[in-house]
Enzyme design. Structure first.
Site, PDB file in Angstrom:
ATOM      1  N   HIS A  60       4.308   7.657  -3.259  1.00 19.84           N
ATOM      2  CA  HIS A  60       3.589   8.747  -3.931  1.00 19.84           C
ATOM      3  C   HIS A  60       4.587   9.650  -4.642  1.00 19.84           C
ATOM      4  O   HIS A  60       5.626   9.996  -4.079  1.00 19.84           O
ATOM      5  CB  HIS A  60       2.814   9.585  -2.911  1.00 19.84           C
ATOM      6  CG  HIS A  60       1.739   8.822  -2.203  1.00 19.84           C
ATOM      7  ND1 HIS A  60       0.425   8.831  -2.611  1.00 19.84           N
ATOM      8  CD2 HIS A  60       1.777   8.027  -1.116  1.00 19.84           C
ATOM      9  CE1 HIS A  60      -0.300   8.076  -1.798  1.00 19.84           C
ATOM     10  NE2 HIS A  60       0.500   7.576  -0.879  1.00 19.84           N
ATOM     11  N   ARG A  71      -3.482  -1.822   1.023  1.00 22.04           N
ATOM     12  CA  ARG A  71      -2.793  -1.136  -0.078  1.00 22.04           C
ATOM     13  C   ARG A  71      -1.487  -1.862  -0.391  1.00 22.04           C
ATOM     14  O   ARG A  71      -0.704  -2.156   0.501  1.00 22.04           O
ATOM     15  CB  ARG A  71      -2.425   0.311   0.299  1.00 22.04           C
ATOM     16  CG  ARG A  71      -3.532   1.328   0.507  1.00 22.04           C
ATOM     17  CD  ARG A  71      -4.417   1.634  -0.683  1.00 22.04           C
ATOM     18  NE  ARG A  71      -3.881   1.538  -2.030  1.00 22.04           N
ATOM     19  CZ  ARG A  71      -3.190   2.480  -2.676  1.00 22.04           C
ATOM     20  NH1 ARG A  71      -2.916   3.618  -2.097  1.00 22.04           N
ATOM     21  NH2 ARG A  71      -2.788   2.306  -3.913  1.00 22.04           N
ATOM     22  N   TYR A 112       2.493   5.715   8.137  1.00 23.54           N
ATOM     23  CA  TYR A 112       2.928   7.052   7.719  1.00 23.54           C
ATOM     24  C   TYR A 112       3.250   7.914   8.934  1.00 23.54           C
ATOM     25  O   TYR A 112       2.570   7.833   9.963  1.00 23.54           O
ATOM     26  CB  TYR A 112       1.828   7.773   6.933  1.00 23.54           C
ATOM     27  CG  TYR A 112       1.617   7.278   5.532  1.00 23.54           C
ATOM     28  CD1 TYR A 112       2.364   7.790   4.471  1.00 23.54           C
ATOM     29  CD2 TYR A 112       0.656   6.311   5.250  1.00 23.54           C
ATOM     30  CE1 TYR A 112       2.147   7.354   3.175  1.00 23.54           C
ATOM     31  CE2 TYR A 112       0.437   5.860   3.955  1.00 23.54           C
ATOM     32  CZ  TYR A 112       1.184   6.390   2.921  1.00 23.54           C
ATOM     33  OH  TYR A 112       0.968   5.957   1.648  1.00 23.54           O
ATOM     34  N   TYR A 127      -0.185  -1.785   3.935  1.00 21.92           N
ATOM     35  CA  TYR A 127      -0.968  -1.437   5.124  1.00 21.92           C
ATOM     36  C   TYR A 127      -2.456  -1.592   4.843  1.00 21.92           C
ATOM     37  O   TYR A 127      -2.902  -1.487   3.703  1.00 21.92           O
ATOM     38  CB  TYR A 127      -0.643  -0.016   5.614  1.00 21.92           C
ATOM     39  CG  TYR A 127      -0.891   1.085   4.603  1.00 21.92           C
ATOM     40  CD1 TYR A 127      -2.151   1.640   4.440  1.00 21.92           C
ATOM     41  CD2 TYR A 127       0.154   1.580   3.827  1.00 21.92           C
ATOM     42  CE1 TYR A 127      -2.373   2.658   3.523  1.00 21.92           C
ATOM     43  CE2 TYR A 127      -0.058   2.594   2.908  1.00 21.92           C
ATOM     44  CZ  TYR A 127      -1.313   3.127   2.758  1.00 21.92           C
ATOM     45  OH  TYR A 127      -1.533   4.123   1.838  1.00 21.92           O
ATOM     46  N   HIS A 140       3.677   1.188  -2.008  1.00 19.41           N
ATOM     47  CA  HIS A 140       3.708   2.229  -3.043  1.00 19.41           C
ATOM     48  C   HIS A 140       4.426   3.463  -2.525  1.00 19.41           C
ATOM     49  O   HIS A 140       4.514   3.684  -1.310  1.00 19.41           O
ATOM     50  CB  HIS A 140       2.289   2.602  -3.493  1.00 19.41           C
ATOM     51  CG  HIS A 140       1.437   3.149  -2.394  1.00 19.41           C
ATOM     52  ND1 HIS A 140       0.747   2.346  -1.501  1.00 19.41           N
ATOM     53  CD2 HIS A 140       1.173   4.423  -1.994  1.00 19.41           C
ATOM     54  CE1 HIS A 140       0.105   3.095  -0.628  1.00 19.41           C
ATOM     55  NE2 HIS A 140       0.353   4.371  -0.888  1.00 19.41           N
TER      56      HIS A 140
END
Lengths: 187, 232
Positions: free
Chosen positions: B158, B153, B104, B143, B156
């Site tokens: 959000h 995870r 991120y 990640y 995905h």
């Protein structure tokens, strides 16, 4: 045919970008009618520790008790520049601050009025669902007759009452759990 | 006696607040039952952000920097609907995601994977009158996270939506079909089993763009209204 609801998921720790782009900390620009208020909301976990990744949104009526929304069709003034929406993530002290005006009273469906209140959503890592609560103003005489406060166990009502500090800031700690757990609503 | 303007979610629609396999719920999930509020103006109104001005390119996450981001370019599109299948018009849809390497653009993300100077990872769009929305982005990577040993995870994106009222606010995550990590993810698996599939997008061959991008479809269903509100 009924469509299944999209399930909720956590906001996670890494929200940014356009989420933070619409931060609204100042809800009431100069010229908006009403009593100026400063809100300081803190978020705490079950152990009392601050929740530094939490995001808080607020939604409130203007000082006349009118929501800026098509569902509110009452003949009350709307204030230019006042939407009633705020969004801030907490600072390193776990605190989110908003500047606004004190909301007026809005009706209760069975008659009468609710006490002035601010509607609050809290999001954070570890919260799989949005949690919703309300902020009421400690000492407001209307609190005694508020139908929502009456739904709450008297021993827990204080978790919804913001208190004014010596600088005139309304402070409300929001406890996600633990002995001081805030009252949350299924709205 | 209560007014029920918006339908209450069935018990198996959303994850429980406390989902111990997802460890941070343990100290953060409220334990007391939420008090059911009758629907008053406070709940059936909400921010519409009607005056929020969105730039035309905010829904194209591949055009936010000087160059093109690395990764597999994809189209993500769908509709915002209520439980009756009626479109929720003009809803603002906000998204954020990691880059193709699983990192991120956020100071808190310390995963040892490269940042992409050409990928920021945030976007938003206002759905049209039919609730349709579309984003151009790149497929996010998986990640690791520290929930448990060797925790990853699944890829995905959000999603954040307001819908028409305070009562319809939703933040969720969109996953990709047949991701082998889904079965191991405590956040995805916090959702009751019968509802999990609603978080998976579907591969959409028709919406792919030849020579350019694959496409995934993700419809989002927000709370609908009761057909005949009970009068007090």
């Amino acid at each position: 045919m009924s469509h299944g609801l999209t399930p909720s998921q956590t906001i996670g720790p890494f929200y940014f970008g356009t989420v933070t782009k619409v931060y609204h900390q100042q809800l009431a620009p100069p010229g908006v009618a009403g009593e100026r208020i400063e809100l300081a909301l803190t978020v705490h976990d079950a152990d009392g520790a601050i929740v530094p990744d939490s995001l808080i949104e607020i939604w409130q009526a203007n000082s006349h008790g009118r929501y800026n929304h098509p569902e509110d069709r009452r003949n009350l003034p709307l204030d230019a520049g006042f939407e009633g929406y705020g969004r801030v993530s907490v600072d390193t002290q776990g605190c989110a601050r908003f500047s606004s005006v004190k909301p007026g009273r809005v009706p209760w469906p069975e008659g009468g009025l609710q006490a002035p209140h601010v509607n609050i959503s809290v999001f954070a890592r570890g919260l799989l669902n949005r949690v919703a609560t309300r902020l009421y103003f400690d000492g407001d005489p209307a609190n005694a007759e508020d139908p929502v406060l009456k739904l709450v166990d008297p021993a827990r009502r204080a978790t919804l009452l913001a208190r004014k500090d010596d600088k005139g800031v309304w402070r409300l700690p929001i406890h996600l759990g633990g002995p001081k757990e805030t009252v949350f609503f299924d709205c | 006696m209560s007014k029920e303007i918006y339908r209450r979610a069935p018990a198996d629609a959303h994850p429980p607040n406390l989902s111990p396999e997802y460890k941070s719920t343990v100290s953060r999930a409220p334990r007391q039952p939420a008090i059911v509020l009758p629907h008053t103006l406070s709940e059936i109104t909400g921010p519409l952000l009607a005056t929020e001005r969105l730039d035309a390119l905010e829904n194209d996450l591949t055009q936010q920097r000087s160059g093109e981001p690395l990764g597999e370019r994809i189209v993500v599109h769908g509709r915002v609907l209520d439980q009756d299948g009626k479109p929720v018009p003009k809803a603002i849809v906000e998204i954020w995601q990691c880059n193709a390497a699983g990192r991120y653009h956020h100071p808190g993300d310390q995963h040892d994977a490269p940042l992409d100077p050409n990928f920021y990872g945030g976007g938003r769009v206002r759905a049209d009158e039919d609730g349709r929305y579309q984003f151009i982005t790149i497929k996010p990577g998986a990640y690791p996270w520290k929930n448990h040993h060797n925790a990853w995870r699944p890829a995905h994106i959000h999603f954040s939506l307001f819908g028409p009222a305070f009562a319809t606010r939703l933040i969720t995550q969109m996953y990709f079909p047949n991701d082998p990590l889904l079965g191991f993810d405590p956040i995805y698996n916090s959702v009751p089993e019968g509802a999990r599939h609603r978080l998976q997008s579907s591969f959409d061959m028709e919406a792919t763009r030849p020579e350019w991008a694959l496409a995934y479809k993700f419809d989002i269903v927000l709370r609908g209204r009761n057909a005949t509100p009970m009068e007090g």
